[in-house]
Design a protein around this motif. Sequence first.
Motif: not given
Length: 501
Positions: A119-122, A135-139, A141-148
């Motif tokens: 689960n991406k949220e985990s 940082y921008e690459m993870w963003i 791909l749909g990763i939320k900023p508060d997960h980085i």
Amino acid sequence: MLKLTTDQIRQIWLDYFQSKGHYVLPSKSLIPDNDRSLLWINSGVATLKKYFSGIENPPSQRLTNSQRAIRTNDITNVGVTARHHTFFEMLGNFSIGDYFKKEAIEFAYDLLINHYQINKESLYFTVFQDDHDAYEMWITLGIKPDHIVKGDRNRNFWDIGQGPCGPCTEIYYDRGEKYDAKKIGIKLFVDDIENDRYVEIWNVVFSQFNNDGKNNYSELARKNIDTGAGLERLASISQDVPTDFDIDIFTPIIKSIENLCVKNHYDSNAYFTNDQSQTQINRDYKIITDHIKASVFAIADGAIPSNKERGSVLRKLIRRAMVCAKRLGIDGDFITPVTAAVIKVMKSYYPYLVEQQKNIIDVLMHESHTFQQTLERGYKLFNDAVNHQQLNGATIFQLVETYGFPFEIITDLAQLHNVKIDQDDYERRLKRHQDISRANVENKGMLAQNGNLLAFTTPATFDYDHLTLEHAKVIACFNEKFEPVNEIKNKGWVVFDQNVF
């Protein structure tokens, strides 16, 4: 995440990267090949240094493996934490001058989300504070900023002082509130506090710069990717168990130990109940499991217990396992069934262990028999010292030098009995002993030739394939002065017609 066996997790990893053009490397020996900088292979990349340095050409610029490894710098944490091991497997994917950040991050995301179905949220991530690209690459791909989290050099920059180095991005998995007893939450991850909730499962290093040794950095002409993911950690989150020792490749080994115990059974629920007595019992189970497993693989790769270098590490592992078995109340041979359990559970990926089983057990049993009587005498000395509250430097030194107790075992036992040890006095005595030993070596030089020994030419044979012989004939005796005698009344030397190496 899919509920997978450890073997399935390993195979999915290798199959995935093979589909992406990576050459699948076999797991190499734990004993480094012509590399004196390492005592043991301690990571997935350790066997690939010759490729990254350019000394040899790799079979492909894209490589993947599941490499067996040994690390003993945190040996006292084994059984205490949820994830420390001396032996473990490191999953890796590597690029030698081929792909770089974009592809490495996309591979990691694709494998975790679409193939392991996490689960991406985990998932949570760290990047180096100056690495805006990652940082921008993870963003993207749909990763939320508060997960980085943007980490500093200590957290997110790999640098060994001279040579290739660069930023890294770490991937964490949130195991949920049940692993956060104090309800601290996201602060555990953000502040990098040691915890069992947010578990680091993968680290991707972008080898981008060269350090000239004076902290002057220049871009590498050939940029590389070096990654490592803990197989046992991935299995623990896939199987949703409290510790790595509760996954499928450890439970049969623990069961083999449990079968030998009249009482003191293993209970994984102790992780949640905070039962200190059961926690100590579990710790002994975990140490035996980990140390015998490490010893099995080390011996299969050619290591032998001794007093030096990797042999001394192996001896320490075996002896710590023996002390834990004694604490659990195990009488008799525990090594044979535990070794058999290790080989049975690991043979699918390491079939050579089956061929080595007899030799492995022979080596372990020989070391066990050697230590057993010493263990009994040492325990008596330790218990007498504890009863008289005299676990001073002299007693500790005697336990280490005379009885062969590893210092870590003594500290373990002292903690168990709530007794303080005088480590400073012990270290002073140890240094004095080492200084005297060095002086003796330097001053003794070559021994004089002995005419009696030179004149003795009766042939004798050596068996290099076995550790024991049932029968041998005495063909000569010498006293302490190397004079030939018919019998030895005190100390002396005996020569046999047959000998084991």
